[in-house]
Motif scaffolding. Structure first.
Motif, PDB file in Angstrom:
ATOM      1  N   LYS A  29     -53.691  19.509  13.829  1.00 20.40           N
ATOM      2  CA  LYS A  29     -53.986  19.606  15.261  1.00 20.40           C
ATOM      3  C   LYS A  29     -54.186  21.060  15.652  1.00 20.40           C
ATOM      4  O   LYS A  29     -53.291  21.713  16.196  1.00 20.40           O
ATOM      5  N   VAL A  30     -55.369  21.571  15.349  1.00 20.08           N
ATOM      6  CA  VAL A  30     -55.721  22.934  15.750  1.00 20.08           C
ATOM      7  C   VAL A  30     -56.012  22.915  17.244  1.00 20.08           C
ATOM      8  O   VAL A  30     -56.714  22.031  17.742  1.00 20.08           O
ATOM      9  N   GLU A 167     -45.658  38.495  19.458  1.00 21.10           N
ATOM     10  CA  GLU A 167     -45.398  39.154  20.745  1.00 21.10           C
ATOM     11  C   GLU A 167     -46.275  38.578  21.847  1.00 21.10           C
ATOM     12  O   GLU A 167     -45.824  38.385  22.987  1.00 21.10           O
ATOM     13  N   PHE A 168     -47.537  38.292  21.509  1.00 17.39           N
ATOM     14  CA  PHE A 168     -48.471  37.779  22.512  1.00 17.39           C
ATOM     15  C   PHE A 168     -48.572  36.246  22.487  1.00 17.39           C
ATOM     16  O   PHE A 168     -49.465  35.682  23.116  1.00 17.39           O
ATOM     17  N   ASN A 169     -47.657  35.616  21.745  1.00 12.85           N
ATOM     18  CA  ASN A 169     -47.571  34.154  21.710  1.00 12.85           C
ATOM     19  C   ASN A 169     -48.918  33.525  21.341  1.00 12.85           C
ATOM     20  O   ASN A 169     -49.403  32.614  22.008  1.00 12.85           O
ATOM     21  N   ARG A 170     -49.523  34.029  20.238  1.00 18.14           N
ATOM     22  CA  ARG A 170     -50.880  33.639  19.865  1.00 18.14           C
ATOM     23  C   ARG A 170     -50.933  32.860  18.547  1.00 18.14           C
ATOM     24  O   ARG A 170     -52.013  32.718  17.957  1.00 18.14           O
ATOM     25  N   GLU A 171     -49.826  32.366  18.071  1.00 18.94           N
ATOM     26  CA  GLU A 171     -49.816  31.723  16.757  1.00 18.94           C
ATOM     27  C   GLU A 171     -50.779  30.533  16.677  1.00 18.94           C
ATOM     28  O   GLU A 171     -51.423  30.320  15.653  1.00 18.94           O
ATOM     29  N   GLU A 172     -50.895  29.785  17.747  1.00 22.43           N
ATOM     30  CA  GLU A 172     -51.756  28.606  17.732  1.00 22.43           C
ATOM     31  C   GLU A 172     -53.205  28.939  18.046  1.00 22.43           C
ATOM     32  O   GLU A 172     -54.083  28.084  17.910  1.00 22.43           O
ATOM     33  N   PRO A 219     -52.320  17.779  -0.550  1.00 23.18           N
ATOM     34  CA  PRO A 219     -52.140  18.373   0.780  1.00 23.18           C
ATOM     35  C   PRO A 219     -52.732  19.781   0.823  1.00 23.18           C
ATOM     36  O   PRO A 219     -52.738  20.499  -0.177  1.00 23.18           O
ATOM     37  N   LEU A 220     -53.249  20.185   1.982  1.00 21.83           N
ATOM     38  CA  LEU A 220     -53.852  21.503   2.160  1.00 21.83           C
ATOM     39  C   LEU A 220     -53.174  22.205   3.325  1.00 21.83           C
ATOM     40  O   LEU A 220     -53.095  21.657   4.423  1.00 21.83           O
ATOM     41  N   LYS A 221     -52.709  23.414   3.081  1.00 20.65           N
ATOM     42  CA  LYS A 221     -52.042  24.144   4.161  1.00 20.65           C
ATOM     43  C   LYS A 221     -53.035  24.901   5.040  1.00 20.65           C
ATOM     44  O   LYS A 221     -52.731  25.256   6.177  1.00 20.65           O
ATOM     45  N   GLU A 222     -54.253  25.145   4.508  1.00 20.15           N
ATOM     46  CA  GLU A 222     -55.261  25.877   5.266  1.00 20.15           C
ATOM     47  C   GLU A 222     -55.808  25.036   6.415  1.00 20.15           C
ATOM     48  O   GLU A 222     -55.838  23.805   6.356  1.00 20.15           O
ATOM     49  N   THR A 223     -56.265  25.727   7.461  1.00 17.50           N
ATOM     50  CA  THR A 223     -56.843  25.051   8.622  1.00 17.50           C
ATOM     51  C   THR A 223     -58.318  25.385   8.818  1.00 17.50           C
ATOM     52  O   THR A 223     -59.005  24.691   9.570  1.00 17.50           O
ATOM     53  N   PHE A 265     -67.599  18.664   3.876  1.00 15.43           N
ATOM     54  CA  PHE A 265     -67.308  19.123   5.230  1.00 15.43           C
ATOM     55  C   PHE A 265     -66.814  17.969   6.102  1.00 15.43           C
ATOM     56  O   PHE A 265     -65.915  18.146   6.926  1.00 15.43           O
ATOM     57  N   ASN A 266     -67.397  16.800   5.916  1.00 16.50           N
ATOM     58  CA  ASN A 266     -66.943  15.630   6.680  1.00 16.50           C
ATOM     59  C   ASN A 266     -65.495  15.282   6.338  1.00 16.50           C
ATOM     60  O   ASN A 266     -64.700  14.933   7.220  1.00 16.50           O
ATOM     61  N   HIS A 267     -65.163  15.371   5.054  1.00 16.33           N
ATOM     62  CA  HIS A 267     -63.795  15.093   4.623  1.00 16.33           C
ATOM     63  C   HIS A 267     -62.818  16.095   5.251  1.00 16.33           C
ATOM     64  O   HIS A 267     -61.762  15.698   5.771  1.00 16.33           O
ATOM     65  N   LEU A 268     -63.167  17.367   5.194  1.00 14.11           N
ATOM     66  CA  LEU A 268     -62.281  18.396   5.742  1.00 14.11           C
ATOM     67  C   LEU A 268     -62.127  18.232   7.253  1.00 14.11           C
ATOM     68  O   LEU A 268     -61.010  18.338   7.781  1.00 14.11           O
ATOM     69  N   ARG A 269     -63.217  17.963   7.945  1.00 12.62           N
ATOM     70  CA  ARG A 269     -63.133  17.786   9.393  1.00 12.62           C
ATOM     71  C   ARG A 269     -62.281  16.574   9.743  1.00 12.62           C
ATOM     72  O   ARG A 269     -61.539  16.589  10.725  1.00 12.62           O
ATOM     73  N   ALA A 270     -62.362  15.530   8.931  1.00  9.85           N
ATOM     74  CA  ALA A 270     -61.531  14.345   9.159  1.00  9.85           C
ATOM     75  C   ALA A 270     -60.051  14.673   9.002  1.00  9.85           C
ATOM     76  O   ALA A 270     -59.192  14.009   9.595  1.00  9.85           O
ATOM     77  N   ARG A 271     -59.753  15.728   8.217  1.00  8.51           N
ATOM     78  CA  ARG A 271     -58.362  16.164   8.043  1.00  8.51           C
ATOM     79  C   ARG A 271     -57.962  17.222   9.070  1.00  8.51           C
ATOM     80  O   ARG A 271     -56.858  17.764   9.009  1.00  8.51           O
ATOM     81  N   GLY A 272     -58.878  17.533   9.994  1.00  5.36           N
ATOM     82  CA  GLY A 272     -58.580  18.502  11.042  1.00  5.36           C
ATOM     83  C   GLY A 272     -58.835  19.930  10.628  1.00  5.36           C
ATOM     84  O   GLY A 272     -58.388  20.863  11.306  1.00  5.36           O
ATOM     85  N   ILE A 273     -59.561  20.135   9.527  1.00  6.95           N
ATOM     86  CA  ILE A 273     -59.869  21.484   9.041  1.00  6.95           C
ATOM     87  C   ILE A 273     -61.250  21.883   9.537  1.00  6.95           C
ATOM     88  O   ILE A 273     -62.222  21.141   9.367  1.00  6.95           O
ATOM     89  N   HIS A 274     -61.345  23.050  10.149  1.00  2.00           N
ATOM     90  CA  HIS A 274     -62.602  23.522  10.709  1.00  2.00           C
ATOM     91  C   HIS A 274     -63.448  24.196   9.628  1.00  2.00           C
ATOM     92  O   HIS A 274     -62.912  24.853   8.731  1.00  2.00           O
ATOM     93  N   VAL A 275     -64.771  24.059   9.750  1.00  2.00           N
ATOM     94  CA  VAL A 275     -65.708  24.631   8.782  1.00  2.00           C
ATOM     95  C   VAL A 275     -66.646  25.582   9.508  1.00  2.00           C
ATOM     96  O   VAL A 275     -67.423  25.147  10.375  1.00  2.00           O
ATOM     97  N   TYR A 276     -66.581  26.862   9.162  1.00  2.00           N
ATOM     98  CA  TYR A 276     -67.429  27.874   9.777  1.00  2.00           C
ATOM     99  C   TYR A 276     -68.414  28.439   8.744  1.00  2.00           C
ATOM    100  O   TYR A 276     -68.049  28.668   7.591  1.00  2.00           O
TER     101      TYR A 276
END
Length: 315
Positions: A29-30, A167-172, A219-223, A265-276
């Motif tokens: 959930k990005v 400090e700037f509460n920007r983790e998400e 499992p993939l930790k990357e987003t 890319f479709n698989h990754l997007r289905a897992r909530g991973i963004h592709v740039y």
């Protein structure tokens, strides 16, 4: 017979989970979704990695700023792509050798890495050509997602960037990492709550997992996956020498065949991973990236990408 049954069962399960990965994995959930990303703040329309560039890009409507970080001698996190200042300022010094107050201004005519036949020629105003601090960027754009490339393997730099993010509460609303797997793993270990890029090593692993059918089970930790179109690499490098041309073409074609796959890319997007895709500067490149299934595009020309997206929406 049993072996064939097991292999068949594995292949069928892999295919089902590849198409429907949330049957096994919880979708990430990005907090942000960005189609329009300004590379170095839009290096083709303003001085790269400056507050002037970032303000202009945000004013145009960019959804994410991409920037690079280094550490000065006095411990300030400065926004710059190059560690050495020769290309950007004409001074052959490393940022780590200077205090922040002693950093020179950017050259008035600045080459654009991903548009090698073009230079950005802008204002003579000193303020427009000053190196920005990461702190300044966070202060100015509290609600804009920011993509941070940690340019060198420096524990102190990673720690200071993490401290600023907290400090700037920007983790998400931040994503960070580097091509280097060592640097990226250090980022993750320092602060696992920040969105994470795939390193080049992990991209290679991704390809291996996909072609062995194992990807749906792992499992993939990357987003965020950031990759280039093969043609962009050749454009940035310029004309390769005849000696290396066959090998370079082979490498680029191999990447194109193995990695640039809409099904991946479709698989990754289905897992909530963004592709740039980076760094695309022409309408035909934007079109290809989105047709392949990209979540977003990184560009040196924010105005050009905005017009493309507007036209694409209307059509």
């Amino acid at each position: 017979m049993l072996l064939y049954t097991l292999i068949g069962g594995y292949m069928l399960t892999s295919m089902i989970l590849f198409k429907y990965p949330t049957l096994l994995h919880k979708k990430k959930k990005v907090k942000f979704l960005c189609q329009h990303i300004s590379h170095r703040g839009g290096a083709g329309e303003s001085y790269e990695n400056t507050m002037c560039a970032f303000k202009r890009a945000v004013g145009i409507g960019t959804q994410m700023l991409e920037l690079d970080c280094h550490l000065t001698r006095d411990g300030e996190v400065v926004v710059s792509h190059d560690q050495n200042l020769l290309r950007s300022t004409g001074i052959d010094k490393n940022i780590a050798e200077l205090d922040y107050k002693d950093l020179p201004l950017l050259k008035q005519c600045l080459p654009i890495d991903f548009d090698p036949d073009v230079e950005y020629v802008g204002s003579a105003k000193e303020e427009d050509r000053r190196f920005a601090l990461l702190r300044e960027v966070f202060e100015a754009f509290p609600n804009i997602p920011i993509n941070i490339d940690i340019k060198i393997n420096n524990d102190r730099l990673i720690s200071k960037v993490s401290d600023l993010i907290k400090e700037f509460n920007r983790e998400e609303y931040t994503v960070w990492g580097n091509f280097s797997d060592e640097v990226t793993q250090k980022c993750y270990k320092m602060n696992p709550n920040v969105n994470l890029l795939f390193s080049m090593q992990r991209v290679a692993m991704l390809i291996l997992l996909m072609y062995t059918g194992l990807l749906p089970f792992v499992p993939l930790k990357e987003t965020h996956l950031e990759i280039f179109l093969p043609s962009i690499y050749l454009r940035r490098k310029g004309e390769p020498s005849p000696t290396f041309l066959p090998l370079e073409k082979l490498v680029v074609r191999t990447i194109n065949v193995l990695l640039v796959r809409p099904c991946l890319f479709n698989h990754l997007r289905a897992r909530g991973i963004h592709v740039y895709f980076w760094v695309l500067n022409k309408d035909e490149e934007f079109e290809r990236a989105f047709n392949l299934g990209a979540t977003g595009v990184m560009t040196d020309y924010p105005t050009r990408l905005k017009l493309f997206l507007k036209k694409r929406t209307i059509e």
